[in-house]
Write a protein that holds these residues in place. Structure first.
Motif, PDB file in Angstrom:
ATOM      1  N   ALA A 282     -47.087  -9.787 -15.582  1.00 54.28           N
ATOM      2  CA  ALA A 282     -47.753 -10.697 -17.484  1.00 54.28           C
ATOM      3  C   ALA A 282     -48.235 -11.491 -17.345  1.00 54.28           C
ATOM      4  CB  ALA A 282     -46.519 -10.263 -18.448  1.00 54.28           C
ATOM      5  N   LEU A 283     -47.930 -12.263 -16.506  1.00 55.09           N
ATOM      6  CA  LEU A 283     -49.036 -13.460 -17.054  1.00 55.09           C
ATOM      7  C   LEU A 283     -50.452 -14.037 -16.559  1.00 55.09           C
ATOM      8  CD1 LEU A 283     -48.246 -16.797 -17.359  1.00 55.09           C
ATOM      9  CD2 LEU A 283     -47.728 -16.271 -14.239  1.00 55.09           C
ATOM     10  N   VAL A 284     -50.633 -12.543 -15.780  1.00 58.78           N
ATOM     11  CA  VAL A 284     -51.862 -12.278 -14.760  1.00 58.78           C
ATOM     12  C   VAL A 284     -52.051 -11.335 -15.246  1.00 58.78           C
ATOM     13  CG1 VAL A 284     -51.605 -13.643 -12.656  1.00 58.78           C
ATOM     14  CG2 VAL A 284     -51.283 -11.315 -13.018  1.00 58.78           C
TER      15      VAL A 284
ATOM     16  N   THR B  23     -53.783 -11.555 -21.164  1.00 58.14           N
ATOM     17  CA  THR B  23     -52.713 -12.846 -21.059  1.00 58.14           C
ATOM     18  C   THR B  23     -54.078 -13.908 -20.823  1.00 58.14           C
ATOM     19  OG1 THR B  23     -50.756 -12.160 -20.445  1.00 58.14           O
ATOM     20  CG2 THR B  23     -51.424 -14.191 -20.698  1.00 58.14           C
ATOM     21  N   VAL B  24     -53.980 -15.065 -21.974  1.00 59.41           N
ATOM     22  CA  VAL B  24     -54.651 -15.748 -22.311  1.00 59.41           C
ATOM     23  C   VAL B  24     -54.905 -17.561 -22.023  1.00 59.41           C
ATOM     24  CG1 VAL B  24     -56.666 -16.800 -22.682  1.00 59.41           C
ATOM     25  CG2 VAL B  24     -56.568 -13.965 -22.846  1.00 59.41           C
TER      26      VAL B  24
ATOM     27  N   PHE C 278     -48.700 -20.538 -25.519  1.00 65.23           N
ATOM     28  CA  PHE C 278     -48.981 -22.452 -25.803  1.00 65.23           C
ATOM     29  C   PHE C 278     -49.812 -22.581 -25.769  1.00 65.23           C
ATOM     30  CE2 PHE C 278     -47.582 -26.096 -23.606  1.00 65.23           C
ATOM     31  CZ  PHE C 278     -45.762 -26.073 -23.935  1.00 65.23           C
ATOM     32  N   SER C 279     -50.008 -23.810 -26.374  1.00 62.12           N
ATOM     33  CA  SER C 279     -50.933 -24.109 -26.471  1.00 62.12           C
ATOM     34  C   SER C 279     -51.732 -26.036 -25.901  1.00 62.12           C
ATOM     35  CB  SER C 279     -51.119 -24.921 -27.968  1.00 62.12           C
ATOM     36  OG  SER C 279     -50.551 -26.009 -28.431  1.00 62.12           O
TER      37      SER C 279
ATOM     38  N   VAL D 233     -55.039 -21.967 -28.397  1.00 64.63           N
ATOM     39  CA  VAL D 233     -53.799 -21.257 -28.151  1.00 64.63           C
ATOM     40  C   VAL D 233     -53.881 -20.191 -27.290  1.00 64.63           C
ATOM     41  CG1 VAL D 233     -52.086 -20.178 -29.838  1.00 64.63           C
ATOM     42  CG2 VAL D 233     -52.655 -22.453 -30.294  1.00 64.63           C
ATOM     43  N   GLY D 234     -52.537 -20.209 -26.589  1.00 64.39           N
ATOM     44  CA  GLY D 234     -53.080 -18.836 -26.012  1.00 64.39           C
ATOM     45  C   GLY D 234     -52.067 -17.502 -26.507  1.00 64.39           C
ATOM     46  N   ARG D 235     -52.281 -16.551 -25.474  1.00 70.17           N
ATOM     47  CA  ARG D 235     -52.356 -14.923 -26.157  1.00 70.17           C
ATOM     48  C   ARG D 235     -51.494 -14.178 -25.217  1.00 70.17           C
ATOM     49  NH1 ARG D 235     -56.920 -14.034 -27.130  1.00 70.17           N
ATOM     50  NH2 ARG D 235     -57.012 -12.204 -25.397  1.00 70.17           N
TER      51      ARG D 235
END
Length: 814
Positions: free
Chosen positions: A51-53, A57-58, A287-288, A398-400
């Motif tokens: 899921a991380l890559v 996922t941003v 995260f941000s 901000v990530g996604r």
């Protein structure tokens, strides 16, 4: 443990969130083409790597580990696109290599180690004490230090020596010593010049970073990290097994850990010092950039995530990143009305490059960017740098998290509501106002109050505009805390002003609160019921009732109503009963705007009548005692008076009778008597003549001066203007003051000072006029004034002429 086999693995040392580390690492992996990659990170989070890559996922995102045994504690492992660990995992998935995380599991990270959390900060990072990202949670004790703030790790805050520094001779940290030895002003400047900006080949970079890490890991006590070395060494060897040769394996580790493996300096016995893991779970959350920045307390972050992201996107070209930042800064200045041109941008860029060359740096860094902007665009004034430049280099990204990792139901509900209601979703505060005459915005208010009650840090209540009141009362508070405004005040607002800001702590709390319910309503209801179970008075239960209405929790509201009825039957505390009356009165008047019709108007009206009657019966007893003891009772009197005048269903006559009994009683506190007298006068239950008679009796010579002064203080608390405008009252007051014996005046003075402190300029003017009239001093004063003016008219004229001449002379001099 076969340390020779471990040392033969392709060990690649990295610094967390370093663009140069990630770029060189990718080149190194392309060169050695490993079949398996082992990455520093919590071993029980390996299932999250896919899921991380995930393409959806941003970064920035973070692995969140949290306790599941009811204790609120969590830990975060953030990843930016330029984090070497993220680059290693992504390379493995792109090339079909096996990839696993091999550090201690989350449960061990959060378990106590000699009284402190184990943590996962690294000894090669000078700011490696990674602290809790949400300052509010530290204050309330909901979380401990996120990554082991007390680990003996040589952090910047303690000198890096692992022990107490001498008060007479403070020891210099190894990081400061490195910077000083190379002629740099700070460790970050040293790092950028030595490792970040130069364009290394993978081999020399690896050797240089291992040499640096070998130096700093010898500084201080690394007991915790040596125990982690043992755990990770065993994990790598076990995962290699007999099928993988060392040259087919790459290990991506913090530089200090890699240096320990390369030096074969691993003690397997130390692994036993690690604590037993506690029940935990892991997930992936957004995260941000602001939270990744060390400015907000993330010790293993960096000064400017957005700046490093630009450099990463440009293939490690810090000159290009510098130019892009300067262009953004120029636009910021121009949008705000400052003079800034493309020529200024070019000049600042040239100066930044020149400064880097003078300092022996391959490419400019943040220090050069800042100094160049101050010298060129800001004309030497650093004010705008902090306002405009740092946001440009830190960023607000901000990530996604992609669909590969499921959000829990609370996260799903939160993000759905944020999208549909168009609420702020950035890591920067935004203010907005809700109109509570609009059904959709009432629903938004309910959502925000549920988050407030659940203590999920997202929105802070910032102000109100009450029905029938002109202005907005700003009542600021820290994000995520419960509003300091009483719930009954919140209930009767026409609008609400909120300040909202998503932070990673928002998702952390949403994950942790899932044990309390599957929806935000269920979580809020559960917490309200817990609050209700801790209540002991009617007033406390009424506050829970109001919060239940604000959160539209019918179940909690019904339970709170039942508790209010049960407590009121035996409650002898006047302030508590009055507080409950205020709550019921608010619900009777404004409750329907909160869409909780299931309570029923008849139930609320009945509770209001019964509780009001009980409160009135306890007025006399509640007002007996010292000034300090009856202070809460005086506020209760005001509340009962307001309810009696605003709610026709209560027994108003019973209140007036009880208040009049206070006025005539010598057994109750005289301040309460004066307050009751003032309230009755305002309600026109007693007229001017009656007030004058009561005040005359209370301030008469037969009354003790202290008691008379206290009665006066209570009356003035209600409406001082009414009192001082009444000539009979002022005459009685004047006679009272003049009749106090000198030996008793000093005992009465403090109360008098407190009483007259309530008088403003207007009240004092009326008081003076009535005193002059009562003493017939007005005519004498006017006669004296006329004599004075006639006698000195000529003299004043001469002085005026002299003053005029002096002013003319002064003008000539100036």
């Amino acid at each position: 443990m076969d340390l020779d086999r471990l040392a033969a693995v392709h060990l690649f040392p990295v610094r967390h969130h370093s663009p140069r580390s990630s770029a060189t690492l990718r080149a190194y992996l392309d060169e050695v083409r490993p079949k398996a990659i082992f990455v520093e990170g919590p071993s029980d989070a390996t299932p999250l790597l896919e899921a991380l890559v995930d393409p959806k996922t941003v970064p920035p995102v973070a692995i969140l580990g949290y306790r599941t045994d009811g204790e609120p504690a969590s830990s975060l492992w953030p990843f930016a696109a330029y984090s070497p660990e993220y680059v290693a995992v992504k390379w493995a998935f792109e090339h079909g290599a096996r990839v696993e995380l091999i550090d201690i599991p989350v449960g061990t990270t959060l378990a106590p180690f000699d009284g402190a959390p184990v943590g996962h900060d690294d000894a090669d990072d000078p700011g490696g004490h990674e602290r809790e990202i949400d300052e509010d949670r530290d204050e309330h004790g909901e979380h401990g230090d996120e990554h082991g703030e007390h680990a003996d790790d040589g952090g910047a805050g303690d000198g890096g020596d692992g022990g107490p520094a001498s008060a007479e001779e403070p020891q210099e940290s190894i990081y400061a010593a490195c910077a000083r030895a190379r002629g740099f002003r700070s460790f970050e400047e040293f790092w950028e010049a030595s490792f970040e900006a130069p364009r290394y080949e993978p081999g020399p970079f690896r050797e240089a970073l291992l040499a640096y890490a070998d130096l700093v890991r010898s500084d201080g006590d690394r007991l915790i990290h040596r125990a982690r070395d043992a755990y990770m060494a065993r994990s790598i060897l076990e995962r290699m097994g007999p099928d993988l040769a060392p040259h087919e394996v790459a290990a991506v580790l913090g530089a200090a850990h890699a240096a320990a493996f390369a030096a074969r300096d691993v003690d397997p016995a130390l692994e036993a010092r690690l604590p037993a893991p506690i029940p935990c779970a892991v997930t992936l959350i957004p995260f941000s950039f602001p939270r990744l920045s060390e400015q907000l307390g993330y010790g293993a972050g960096n000064r400017a995530p957005q700046y490093y992201q630009r450099a990463h996107d440009a293939g490690g070209d810090f000159r290009r990143a510098t130019l892009e930042v300067l262009i953004d800064f120029t636009e910021h200045l121009r949008l705000r009305g400052f003079m800034a041109s493309l020529a200024d941008t070019i000049e600042a860029f040239r100066l930044a490059v020149s400064l880097a060359e003078l300092r022996g740096k391959a490419e400019p860094g943040l220090d050069e960017v800042r100094e160049a902007t101050i010298a060129t665009m800001c004309r030497g004034d650093a004010t705008h740098v902090d306002g405009f430049l740092w946001p440009a280099v830190i960023g607000r990204n901000v990530g996604r998290v992609g669909g590969g990792i499921g959000k829990n139901s609370l996260q799903e509900e939160f993000w759905r509501e944020v999208r549909e209601r168009r609420l702020p979703a950035t890591d920067a505060p935004e203010s907005f106002r809700l109109s509570l005459t609009n059904e959709v915005e009432v629903g938004t208010s309910v959502l925000l109050h549920r988050l407030r009650i659940a203590k999920i840090p997202y929105a802070a209540y910032a102000g109100t505009r009450a029905a029938g009141r002109g202005g907005a009362g700003a009542r600021g508070q820290r994000r995520g805390q419960a509003s300091e405004v009483p719930p009954d005040e919140l209930l009767r607002q026409l609008s609400e002003t909120w300040e909202a800001q998503w932070t990673p702590a928002t998702d952390v709390a949403l994950v942790e609160k899932i044990v309390l319910g599957d929806t935000l309503e269920q979580v809020a209801t559960r917490l309200l019921e817990e609050d209700l179970a801790a209540c002991h008075t009617t007033g406390e239960a009424a506050d829970v009732l109001l919060n239940a209405v604000l959160a539209s929790s019918a179940r909690a509201a019904a339970s709170a109503l039942d508790a209010c009825d049960r407590f009121a039957a035996g409650d002898s505390d006047l302030p508590s009963l009055a507080r409950a009356c205020r709550a019921f009165a608010g619900l009777a008047s404004f409750g329907s705007s909160r869409s909780l019709s299931s309570l029923g108007d008849g139930v609320i009206a009945t509770m209001l009548e019964k509780t009001f009657a009980r409160a009135v019966l306890r007025v006399h007893g509640g007002c007996t005692g010292s000034d300090e003891a009856v202070a809460p009772a005086k506020e209760a009197l005001r509340t009962l008076h307001d309810v009696a005048l605003s709610q026709p269903i209560v027994d108003r006559a019973a209140w007036f009778e009880a208040a009049r009994a206070l006025v005539d009683s010598d057994a109750v506190n005289p301040t309460a008597s004066g307050l009751a007298c003032g309230l009755l006068y305002l309600a026109q239950v007693i007229d001017d003549a009656e007030v004058a008679r009561i005040v005359g009796l209370r301030l008469g010579s037969a009354a003790p001066p202290e008691a008379a002064a206290s009665f006066l203080a209570g009356f003035l608390e209600v409406n001082a203007l009414v009192l001082v405008k009444s000539r009979p009252v002022v005459e009685a007051l004047d006679a009272f003051l003049g009749g106090i014996l000198p030996e008793r005046f000093k005992d009465t003075l403090p109360v008098l000072r407190r009483a007259f402190a309530a008088l403003g300029a207007t009240e004092r003017r009326y008081l003076l006029e009535n005193v002059l009239a009562a003493r017939k001093l007005g005519d004498k004063a006017r006669a004296a004034q006329a004599v004075l003016l006639e006698k000195d008219r000529e003299k004043l004229k001469e002085m005026s002429e002299d003053l005029s001449q002096a002013m003319d002379d002064l003008d000539d001099l100036l």
